[in-house]
Design an enzyme around this catalytic site. Structure first.
Site, PDB file in Angstrom:
ATOM      1  N   GLY A  90       0.790  -1.228   0.000  1.00 44.64           N
ATOM      2  CA  GLY A  90       0.000   0.000   0.000  1.00 44.64           C
ATOM      3  C   GLY A  90       0.825   1.281   0.000  1.00 44.64           C
TER       4      GLY A  90
ATOM      5  N   GLY B 293      -1.163   0.943  -4.821  1.00 50.96           N
ATOM      6  CA  GLY B 293      -1.658   0.628  -3.482  1.00 50.96           C
ATOM      7  C   GLY B 293      -2.008   1.885  -2.693  1.00 50.96           C
TER       8      GLY B 293
ATOM      9  CB  THR C 247      11.101  -2.335  -1.820  1.00 50.13           C
ATOM     10  OG1 THR C 247      10.094  -1.720  -2.639  1.00 50.13           O
ATOM     11  CG2 THR C 247      10.609  -3.685  -1.298  1.00 50.13           C
TER      12      THR C 247
ATOM     13  CB  THR D 129       0.174  -7.376 -14.658  1.00 53.66           C
ATOM     14  OG1 THR D 129       0.566  -6.644 -15.820  1.00 53.66           O
ATOM     15  CG2 THR D 129       1.065  -8.605 -14.577  1.00 53.66           C
ATOM     16  CG  ASP D 130      -1.499  -5.474 -19.549  1.00 56.49           C
ATOM     17  OD1 ASP D 130      -0.432  -5.500 -18.899  1.00 56.49           O
ATOM     18  OD2 ASP D 130      -1.784  -4.543 -20.337  1.00 56.49           O
ATOM     19  CD  GLU D 131       4.366  -6.139 -18.250  1.00 56.54           C
ATOM     20  OE1 GLU D 131       5.322  -6.922 -18.207  1.00 56.54           O
ATOM     21  OE2 GLU D 131       4.482  -4.912 -18.132  1.00 56.54           O
TER      22      GLU D 131
ATOM     23  CE1 TYR E 262       5.523  -7.138 -12.140  1.00 57.90           C
ATOM     24  CE2 TYR E 262       5.029  -6.876 -14.480  1.00 57.90           C
ATOM     25  CZ  TYR E 262       4.667  -6.731 -13.154  1.00 57.90           C
ATOM     26  OH  TYR E 262       3.443  -6.206 -12.839  1.00 57.90           O
TER      27      TYR E 262
ATOM     28  CB  ALA F 216       7.744 -15.515 -15.735  1.00 51.33           C
TER      29      ALA F 216
ATOM     30  CE  LYS G 113       1.658  -9.090 -10.437  1.00 53.01           C
ATOM     31  NZ  LYS G 113       1.292  -8.652  -9.066  1.00 53.01           N
TER      32      LYS G 113
ATOM     33  NE  ARG H 164       4.351  -2.133 -22.442  1.00 57.45           N
ATOM     34  CZ  ARG H 164       4.985  -2.779 -23.432  1.00 57.45           C
ATOM     35  NH1 ARG H 164       4.430  -2.886 -24.622  1.00 57.45           N
ATOM     36  NH2 ARG H 164       6.168  -3.337 -23.213  1.00 57.45           N
TER      37      ARG H 164
ATOM     38  CG  ASN I 273       6.608   2.960 -25.492  1.00 58.21           C
ATOM     39  OD1 ASN I 273       5.561   2.887 -24.841  1.00 58.21           O
ATOM     40  ND2 ASN I 273       7.469   1.961 -25.565  1.00 58.21           N
TER      41      ASN I 273
HETATM   42  P1  NAD Z   1       5.103  -0.271  -6.928  1.00 56.68           P
HETATM   43  O1  NAD Z   1       6.444  -0.844  -7.261  1.00 56.68           O
HETATM   44  O2  NAD Z   1       4.902   1.197  -7.032  1.00 56.68           O
HETATM   45  O3  NAD Z   1       4.705  -0.687  -5.434  1.00 56.68           O
HETATM   46  C1  NAD Z   1       4.965  -1.964  -4.916  1.00 56.68           C
HETATM   47  C2  NAD Z   1       4.845  -1.862  -3.406  1.00 56.68           C
HETATM   48  O4  NAD Z   1       5.035  -3.191  -2.868  1.00 56.68           O
HETATM   49  C3  NAD Z   1       5.904  -0.970  -2.753  1.00 56.68           C
HETATM   50  O5  NAD Z   1       5.307  -0.144  -1.783  1.00 56.68           O
HETATM   51  C4  NAD Z   1       6.859  -1.955  -2.089  1.00 56.68           C
HETATM   52  O6  NAD Z   1       7.505  -1.444  -0.931  1.00 56.68           O
HETATM   53  C5  NAD Z   1       5.925  -3.101  -1.755  1.00 56.68           C
HETATM   54  N1  NAD Z   1       6.613  -4.393  -1.618  1.00 56.68           N
HETATM   55  C6  NAD Z   1       7.523  -4.931  -2.461  1.00 56.68           C
HETATM   56  N2  NAD Z   1       7.936  -6.113  -1.993  1.00 56.68           N
HETATM   57  C7  NAD Z   1       7.257  -6.336  -0.844  1.00 56.68           C
HETATM   58  C8  NAD Z   1       7.230  -7.403   0.092  1.00 56.68           C
HETATM   59  N3  NAD Z   1       8.007  -8.481  -0.048  1.00 56.68           N
HETATM   60  N4  NAD Z   1       6.397  -7.309   1.157  1.00 56.68           N
HETATM   61  C9  NAD Z   1       5.621  -6.207   1.333  1.00 56.68           C
HETATM   62  N5  NAD Z   1       5.617  -5.176   0.492  1.00 56.68           N
HETATM   63  C10 NAD Z   1       6.420  -5.235  -0.592  1.00 56.68           C
HETATM   64  O7  NAD Z   1       4.081  -1.070  -7.836  1.00 56.68           O
HETATM   65  P2  NAD Z   1       2.707  -0.591  -8.500  1.00 56.68           P
HETATM   66  O8  NAD Z   1       2.986  -0.049  -9.838  1.00 56.68           O
HETATM   67  O9  NAD Z   1       1.948   0.196  -7.511  1.00 56.68           O
HETATM   68  O10 NAD Z   1       1.995  -2.009  -8.715  1.00 56.68           O
HETATM   69  C11 NAD Z   1       1.219  -2.579  -7.671  1.00 56.68           C
HETATM   70  C12 NAD Z   1       0.691  -3.923  -8.128  1.00 56.68           C
HETATM   71  O11 NAD Z   1      -0.083  -3.762  -9.305  1.00 56.68           O
HETATM   72  C13 NAD Z   1       1.780  -4.931  -8.477  1.00 56.68           C
HETATM   73  O12 NAD Z   1       1.346  -6.195  -8.041  1.00 56.68           O
HETATM   74  C14 NAD Z   1       1.835  -4.894  -9.997  1.00 56.68           C
HETATM   75  O13 NAD Z   1       2.263  -6.125 -10.523  1.00 56.68           O
HETATM   76  C15 NAD Z   1       0.387  -4.625 -10.322  1.00 56.68           C
HETATM   77  N6  NAD Z   1       0.129  -3.919 -11.599  1.00 56.68           N
HETATM   78  C16 NAD Z   1       0.768  -2.743 -11.857  1.00 56.68           C
HETATM   79  C17 NAD Z   1       0.456  -2.055 -13.025  1.00 56.68           C
HETATM   80  C18 NAD Z   1       1.122  -0.746 -13.351  1.00 56.68           C
HETATM   81  O14 NAD Z   1       0.920  -0.225 -14.459  1.00 56.68           O
HETATM   82  N7  NAD Z   1       1.867  -0.134 -12.441  1.00 56.68           N
HETATM   83  C19 NAD Z   1      -0.473  -2.597 -13.924  1.00 56.68           C
HETATM   84  C20 NAD Z   1      -1.087  -3.821 -13.632  1.00 56.68           C
HETATM   85  C21 NAD Z   1      -0.788  -4.461 -12.451  1.00 56.68           C
HETATM   86  O1  DAU Z   2       1.103  -3.604 -18.423  1.00 61.31           O
HETATM   87  C1  DAU Z   2       1.096  -3.535 -17.034  1.00 61.31           C
HETATM   88  C2  DAU Z   2       2.518  -3.365 -16.554  1.00 61.31           C
HETATM   89  O2  DAU Z   2       2.899  -2.046 -16.911  1.00 61.31           O
HETATM   90  C3  DAU Z   2       2.671  -3.591 -15.058  1.00 61.31           C
HETATM   91  O3  DAU Z   2       2.369  -4.928 -14.769  1.00 61.31           O
HETATM   92  C4  DAU Z   2       4.104  -3.263 -14.613  1.00 61.31           C
HETATM   93  O4  DAU Z   2       4.216  -3.373 -13.209  1.00 61.31           O
HETATM   94  C5  DAU Z   2       4.411  -1.847 -15.030  1.00 61.31           C
HETATM   95  O5  DAU Z   2       5.758  -1.538 -14.700  1.00 61.31           O
HETATM   96  C6  DAU Z   2       4.193  -1.658 -16.523  1.00 61.31           C
HETATM   97  O6  DAU Z   2       5.170  -2.391 -17.294  1.00 61.31           O
HETATM   98  P1  DAU Z   2       5.794  -1.784 -18.644  1.00 61.31           P
HETATM   99  O7  DAU Z   2       7.086  -2.457 -18.890  1.00 61.31           O
HETATM  100  O8  DAU Z   2       4.801  -1.747 -19.732  1.00 61.31           O
HETATM  101  O9  DAU Z   2       6.011  -0.248 -18.152  1.00 61.31           O
HETATM  102  P2  DAU Z   2       7.245   0.751 -18.300  1.00 61.31           P
HETATM  103  O10 DAU Z   2       6.764   2.075 -17.819  1.00 61.31           O
HETATM  104  O11 DAU Z   2       8.504   0.205 -17.713  1.00 61.31           O
HETATM  105  O12 DAU Z   2       7.453   0.816 -19.876  1.00 61.31           O
HETATM  106  C7  DAU Z   2       6.380   1.215 -20.733  1.00 61.31           C
HETATM  107  C8  DAU Z   2       6.905   1.198 -22.153  1.00 61.31           C
HETATM  108  O13 DAU Z   2       7.875   2.249 -22.303  1.00 61.31           O
HETATM  109  C9  DAU Z   2       7.645  -0.077 -22.540  1.00 61.31           C
HETATM  110  O14 DAU Z   2       7.390  -0.356 -23.905  1.00 61.31           O
HETATM  111  C10 DAU Z   2       9.108   0.263 -22.347  1.00 61.31           C
HETATM  112  C11 DAU Z   2       9.153   1.743 -22.687  1.00 61.31           C
HETATM  113  N1  DAU Z   2      10.175   2.533 -21.984  1.00 61.31           N
HETATM  114  C12 DAU Z   2      10.192   2.477 -20.623  1.00 61.31           C
HETATM  115  C13 DAU Z   2      11.129   3.208 -19.920  1.00 61.31           C
HETATM  116  C14 DAU Z   2      11.175   3.133 -18.411  1.00 61.31           C
HETATM  117  C15 DAU Z   2      11.037   3.360 -22.693  1.00 61.31           C
HETATM  118  O15 DAU Z   2      10.987   3.433 -23.934  1.00 61.31           O
HETATM  119  N2  DAU Z   2      11.953   4.083 -21.992  1.00 61.31           N
HETATM  120  C16 DAU Z   2      12.038   4.037 -20.631  1.00 61.31           C
HETATM  121  O16 DAU Z   2      12.937   4.712 -20.042  1.00 61.31           O
END
Ligand code: NAD
Ligand code: DAU
Length: 335
Positions: free
Chosen positions: A9, A14, A37, A124-126, A148, A150, A152, A212, A247
């Site tokens: 959270g 979160g 973290t 996640t959609d990944e 990552y 895999a 998830k 994306r 992108n």
């Molecule tokens: P984030 O990296 O910003 O936050 C992750 C949080 O988890 C952090 O606060 C970290 O301290 C905590 N954490 C990590 N390891 C931990 C552990 N072992 N025990 C307790 N806490 C721990 O991530 P986010 O972007 O907020 O994503 C949150 C969730 O949503 C993840 O499960 C991610 O896979 C999923 N998700 C993210 C996206 C996206 O676009 N960001 C999209 C789809 C799904």
């Molecule tokens: O699709 C959901 C996922 O989206 C979540 O599950 C992940 O937690 C979240 O990190 C995110 O993953 P992506 O890899 O899609 O996000 P990211 O922001 O790292 O990258 C988005 C796109 O942009 C990807 O095609 C890589 C590109 N990129 C990213 C960075 C950080 C760049 O071109 N330059 C960059 O510096």
């Protein structure tokens, strides 16, 4: 009264979800279990830290005894905790396997041993992998391609198995790329917005044509809540924004809105195993009545304004541990 255990959270989604819950449900009681973290930041929850309905517990979701003690007190578990950045998973997969798989397992074990009303696994959609044409429905085979995704996928399927085998009241959500306030500036949008604000280069991986589907974080939070209240147990729900962009389109949008020059674009080495395109078919949830409320432009404008208004938040992150960590081989741009 609903007692929520929200893990992870203090991270991006979160923290937005906890704020959403406390705002929407006066009777909600929320425990936030987070390891803090590099991605966990209690400043993300400064505005609710004194709310008597909210409690923070610093700890690891892999700590079985701690997790059990907290699940005993909860009605609803929402597992956001994860290592979430694909690039980091390429450099060092270990913590992804530990937290994303074993941590989810520890939570599910506690849920199996204690009665809870709901366990939401934030997937996640990944997990579907990349798709050149068309969109993934929930029953499409899973083909994750990074450590990552895999990891998830492991958690996603273990959660499902706990529903089938033990009757744990699991639901699984698979969301597309979120953006919005408190997004850690290692991810595309916050990195590019903050770099542009500082007149630094925007490191575009490969040719910038990867696609994306972007969703505003508040719409994701509402989607999770909708699934919790209206979804079936044991089901998977795609949550997408319906905003597929390359992108390069994202980069151009940010530069134009911030009135910064195209010369800030810098093409850098591609991400290994870089998924070309993600695309979700969200007709299952749409048919039930959920849809995102924000247009891409509205949400981007709110997000850009948030980063303009909160330089202290992101400058502190970018000047510290983030800078040290991010000297990796995938980005040559200065941060
Ligand atoms: P984030 O990296 O910003 O936050 C992750 C949080 O988890 C952090 O606060 C970290 O301290 C905590 N954490 C990590 N390891 C931990 C552990 N072992 N025990 C307790 N806490 C721990 O991530 P986010 O972007 O907020 O994503 C949150 C969730 O949503 C993840 O499960 C991610 O896979 C999923 N998700 C993210 C996206 C996206 O676009 N960001 C999209 C789809 C799904
Ligand atoms: O699709 C959901 C996922 O989206 C979540 O599950 C992940 O937690 C979240 O990190 C995110 O993953 P992506 O890899 O899609 O996000 P990211 O922001 O790292 O990258 C988005 C796109 O942009 C990807 O095609 C890589 C590109 N990129 C990213 C960075 C950080 C760049 O071109 N330059 C960059 O510096």
């Amino acid at each position: 009264m609903s007692k929520y255990l929200v893990t992870g959270g203090a991270g991006f989604i979160g923290s937005n979800y906890i704020r959403f819950l406390l705002r929407k449900y006066p009777e909600a009681v929320v425990v936030n279990l987070d390891k803090l973290t590099y991605a966990g930041n209690l400043e993300n929850l400064k505005d609710v830290e004194n709310d008597h309905r909210y409690r923070f517990v610093k700890g690891d979701i892999c700590d079985e005894a701690l997790v059990n003690d907290l699940v005993v007190e909860a009605d609803i578990v929402v597992n956001f905790a994860a290592e979430s950045h694909v690039d980091r998973s390429i450099g060092a997969p270990d913590d992804f396997i530990k937290t994303d798989i074993f941590g989810a397992f520890a939570l599910l074990e506690a849920a199996r041993k204690n009665h809870i009303d709901r366990f939401i696994q934030i997937s996640t959609d990944e997990v579907y992998g990349s798709i050149d044409q068309g969109s993934f429905t929930e029953d499409h085979p899973l083909m994750p391609s990074s450590p990552y995704s895999a990891s998830k996928t492991g958690a996603d399927r273990i959660a499902f198995s706990y529903f089938v085998t033990y009757g744990v009241p699991v639901q699984i959500t698979r969301c597309s790329n979120n953006f919005g306030p408190y997004h850690y500036p290692e991810k595309l949008i916050p990195l590019f917005v903050t770099n542009a604000l500082e007149d630094k280069a925007l490191p575009i991986y490969g040719d910038g044509k990867n696609v994306r589907d972007w969703i505003y974080v508040e719409d994701h939070c509402e989607g999770i809540d909708f699934v919790l209240r209206n979804g079936e147990l044991g089901e998977v729900y795609n949550i997408g924004g319906g905003n597929e962009k390359t992108n390069m389109e994202i980069t151009d949008y940010i530069l134009a809105k911030l009135e910064k020059p195209a010369t800030l674009k810098e093409f850098v080495k591609d991400r290994p195993g870089h998924d070309q395109r993600y695309s979700l078919d969200c007709s299952k949830l749409h048919a039930m009545g959920w849809g995102p409320k924000h247009s891409f432009e509205q949400a981007m404008d709110k997000t850009l304004q948030w980063y303009i208004d909160h330089p202290d938040w992101w400058k502190k992150i970018k000047s510290g541990e983030y800078l040290d960590y991010y000297k990796n081989q995938y980005s040559s741009a200065s941060l």
